[in-house]
Write an enzyme that holds these catalytic residues in place. Structure first.
Site, short mmCIF file in Angstrom:
data_model
loop_
_atom_site.label_atom_id
_atom_site.label_comp_id
_atom_site.label_asym_id
_atom_site.label_seq_id
_atom_site.Cartn_x
_atom_site.Cartn_y
_atom_site.Cartn_z
N GLU A 1 0.44 -1.54 -0.05
CA GLU A 1 -0.26 0.27 0.31
C GLU A 1 0.80 1.20 0.52
O GLU A 1 1.94 1.58 0.75
CB GLU A 1 -0.66 0.05 1.11
CG GLU A 1 -2.00 1.15 1.32
CD GLU A 1 -2.63 1.69 0.13
OE1 GLU A 1 -2.11 2.71 0.46
OE2 GLU A 1 -3.50 1.00 -0.39
N CYS B 1 -11.39 4.67 -0.53
CA CYS B 1 -12.75 4.72 0.07
C CYS B 1 -12.70 5.24 1.52
O CYS B 1 -13.62 6.20 2.09
CB CYS B 1 -13.40 3.81 -0.13
SG CYS B 1 -14.86 3.38 1.23
N LEU C 1 -22.31 16.24 -6.57
CA LEU C 1 -24.16 15.82 -5.62
C LEU C 1 -23.77 15.43 -4.03
O LEU C 1 -24.93 16.12 -3.21
CB LEU C 1 -25.28 15.30 -6.40
CG LEU C 1 -25.47 16.21 -7.45
CD1 LEU C 1 -26.88 15.02 -8.42
CD2 LEU C 1 -25.73 17.38 -7.75
N ALA D 1 -15.41 17.66 -10.73
CA ALA D 1 -16.14 16.19 -10.03
C ALA D 1 -15.98 15.35 -11.19
O ALA D 1 -17.92 14.75 -11.16
CB ALA D 1 -17.17 15.86 -8.52
N GLY E 1 -15.90 12.86 -12.93
CA GLY E 1 -15.07 11.34 -13.06
C GLY E 1 -13.88 10.80 -12.22
O GLY E 1 -13.03 11.32 -11.74
N ARG E 2 -13.09 9.60 -12.55
CA ARG E 2 -12.47 8.79 -11.96
C ARG E 2 -11.22 7.76 -13.04
O ARG E 2 -12.20 7.12 -13.67
CB ARG E 2 -12.39 8.16 -10.81
CG ARG E 2 -13.31 8.61 -9.13
CD ARG E 2 -13.31 7.83 -8.33
NE ARG E 2 -11.68 7.43 -7.83
CZ ARG E 2 -10.86 7.86 -7.54
NH1 ARG E 2 -11.61 9.41 -6.68
NH2 ARG E 2 -9.69 8.50 -6.78
N ASP F 1 -11.96 -0.55 -9.51
CA ASP F 1 -11.82 -0.40 -10.26
C ASP F 1 -11.52 -0.48 -11.50
O ASP F 1 -11.63 -0.29 -12.44
CB ASP F 1 -11.25 1.18 -9.99
CG ASP F 1 -12.63 1.82 -8.61
OD1 ASP F 1 -13.37 0.92 -8.14
OD2 ASP F 1 -11.63 2.77 -7.74
N LEU G 1 -17.05 1.15 -7.32
CA LEU G 1 -18.11 1.00 -6.17
C LEU G 1 -17.04 0.47 -5.45
O LEU G 1 -16.34 -0.98 -5.62
CB LEU G 1 -19.19 0.68 -6.58
CG LEU G 1 -20.24 1.22 -6.88
CD1 LEU G 1 -21.62 0.81 -7.40
CD2 LEU G 1 -20.53 2.60 -6.74
N HIS H 1 -44.82 -2.40 9.48
CA HIS H 1 -45.49 -1.15 9.84
C HIS H 1 -44.76 -0.84 10.93
O HIS H 1 -45.33 -0.63 11.89
CB HIS H 1 -46.85 -1.82 9.32
CG HIS H 1 -47.60 -0.32 8.85
ND1 HIS H 1 -48.00 0.09 7.94
CD2 HIS H 1 -48.97 -0.04 9.96
CE1 HIS H 1 -48.34 1.41 7.73
NE2 HIS H 1 -48.81 1.42 8.81
#
Length: 476
Positions: free
Chosen positions: A40, A49, A191, A271, A273-274, A314, A321, A446
């Site tokens: 890493e 993430c 968003l 923002a 995309g990636r 990815d 995701l 309910h």
């Protein structure tokens, strides 16, 4: 190199990348008895993430949601007044959430005996890799490898390196709250960050080049969100492109490819995309094929064209995701350990953690119409849900799509509070090949939002009593 560094590290399995896919693969492989080395490049595990994506953004979105709820209570006779914002405390709380989780991952790696090497890994051959760090270069030899190196934010070529132009990572630092913020991109990331900054006091303008927000998501699911944002944001520009951004002393002067006049913003969040990181790893030296975009093709076992090298997450294509990456990580680890498994997931759910949330899974109407696929549908508007009304969420909607010949559920969409949680039941139903009747005949508690899926199923079957359908099934 010193003598210790000159001796290659040996591992049965190398995992390159410590994000949700990578650490899941490493931990699962270790549980199955493999000797695992996890490489890493960042100081902590968790990848984008956990460190600069899903988790910190959701922490801030929770805060934003509470602030918006408090403001909304004025209509019910309760007024808390404007909040007293301490940006340092909020930033510190967000970082404490991330820290707890990253420390947890470090502990899990130790408990499982997974060796973690810090540094940037690059392949040098089909069974070798060099890890570059501040301490120098260290060679690693492996029998099998899982590439889980993720993606990075895309940046438009006309944007300068001005510090007022942010990507999602920089936006999560919460350096300050700009008076006017332009969000370039009306997808999920844009968003979600817009929601955070709007709650904290920024006046938001969103620019999206597609004709609507959340491109690819069905318009009936996006519409309640769009209407809400139109009331709360300064402007929503869809079907609009930014032509240029000129840094000035007073702000960023933004021009548009239309008749719209230029505007000046204090900051801009890009923002759009990636990009997959497949092309940054020298994977070709291992014989792994990487396409021009940086994606690595895999089969149902997550294998690349080199049988002992796997790819997940990815850079392996499909939706970018975390839950997809984690699932693929388990598959790759189990295949590497010799188990007879494959990636047989039928669907991957998507969620926009906006307010209201939007979630969808399986076939969408947009996709079905584009591919000329037959489907039937049924909807349940939340205006007929008692629980939704108590939450002030009567604009919500739950819908299902059904395959006409087999009668099984093939898609679902939800807009409203907790849509991301609610979509899980629909995902399971699609995986199990259930028919709407089987969902409708399952007794749901309910009053809850969860029962809206059952009501949509009953609407399809023509058995719904919460609305009068005139004796007809609205599955058209």
């Amino acid at each position: 190199m010193n003598s210790e560094q000159s001796r290659p590290e040996q591992a049965q399995l190398l995992v390159l990348g410590g994000g949700p896919g990578g650490y899941t693969a490493a931990f699962r492989a270790a549980d199955l008895g493999l000797d695992v080395v996890l490489v890493e490049r960042e100081a902590t595990l968790g990848g984008v993430c956990l460190n600069v994506g899903c988790i910190p953004s959701k922490a801030l979105l929770h805060t934003a949601h509470i602030m918006d709820q408090a403001r909304g209570l004025t209509e019910q006779g309760i007024d808390f007044g404007e909040p007293d914002l301490s940006l340092d405390k909020l930033r510190g709380w967000k970082e404490s959430v991330v820290s707890k989780l990253t420390q947890g991952l470090a502990g899990l790696a130790r408990q499982r005996g997974v060796r973690v090497l810090r540094g940037e890994g690059r392949f040098t051959g089909p069974d070798s890799l060099v890890v570059h760090s501040e301490d120098g270069a260290r060679e690693l030899r492996f029998s099998k490898a899982i590439i889980a190196a993720g993606s990075r934010p895309a940046r438009l070529p006309f944007l300068s390196e001005d510090p007022r132009i942010l990507d999602s990572t920089a936006a999560l630092e919460l350096e300050d709250i700009p008076e006017r913020l332009l969000v370039l991109g009306g997808g999920i990331i844009g968003l979600e960050m817009a929601a955070v900054y709007a709650a904290l006091g920024s006046r938001i303008t969103v620019v999206e080049q597609a004709e609507g927000l959340l491109p690819g998501c069905d318009r009936d699911l996006v519409e309640p969100l769009r209407k809400d944002l139109e009331q709360r944001y300064e402007a929503l520009y869809t079907g609009t492109r930014v032509a240029g951004v000129q840094p000035q002393a007073c702000g960023l002067k933004v021009s548009f490819e239309c008749d719209r006049s230029p505007e000046v913003f204090d900051k801009l969040l890009c923002a759009v995309g990636r990009l997959p990181n497949g092309g940054l790893l020298d994977a070709d030296k291992a014989g792994v094929r990487v396409d021009d975009q940086g994606f690595i093709a895999v089969d149902e076992f997550q294998r690349t064209n080199v049988p002992h090298v796997f790819a997940i997450g990815d850079l392996a294509g499909g939706p970018m995701l975390a839950h997809k990456a984690a699932h693929e990580g388990k598959v790759a680890a189990e295949v590497a350990a010799g188990l007879p498994v494959a990636n047989e997931a039928r669907v991957i759910p998507s969620v926009a953690y906006t307010d209201p949330e939007v979630a969808w899974v399986g076939l969408t109407e947009t996709q079905a119409q584009r591919e000329n696929r037959r489907y039937e549908k049924a909807c349940f508007p939340w205006m007929a849900s008692g629980r939704a009304q108590t939450l002030g969420a009567g604009a919500g909607l739950t819908k299902i799509l059904v395959e006409p010949d087999s009668g099984v559920l093939i898609g679902a969409g939800i807009v409203g509070p907790s849509a991301g949680d609610l979509i899980a039941e629909a995902t399971l139903a699609i995986e199990l090949g259930l028919e709407p009747a089987e969902i409708g005949l399952t007794v749901h508690p309910h009053p809850t939002l969860a029962e809206t899926l059952a009501f949509a199923a009953e609407a399809y079957e023509g058995t719904l009593t919460e609305l009068y359908l005139g004796g007809k099934t609205p599955n058209t």
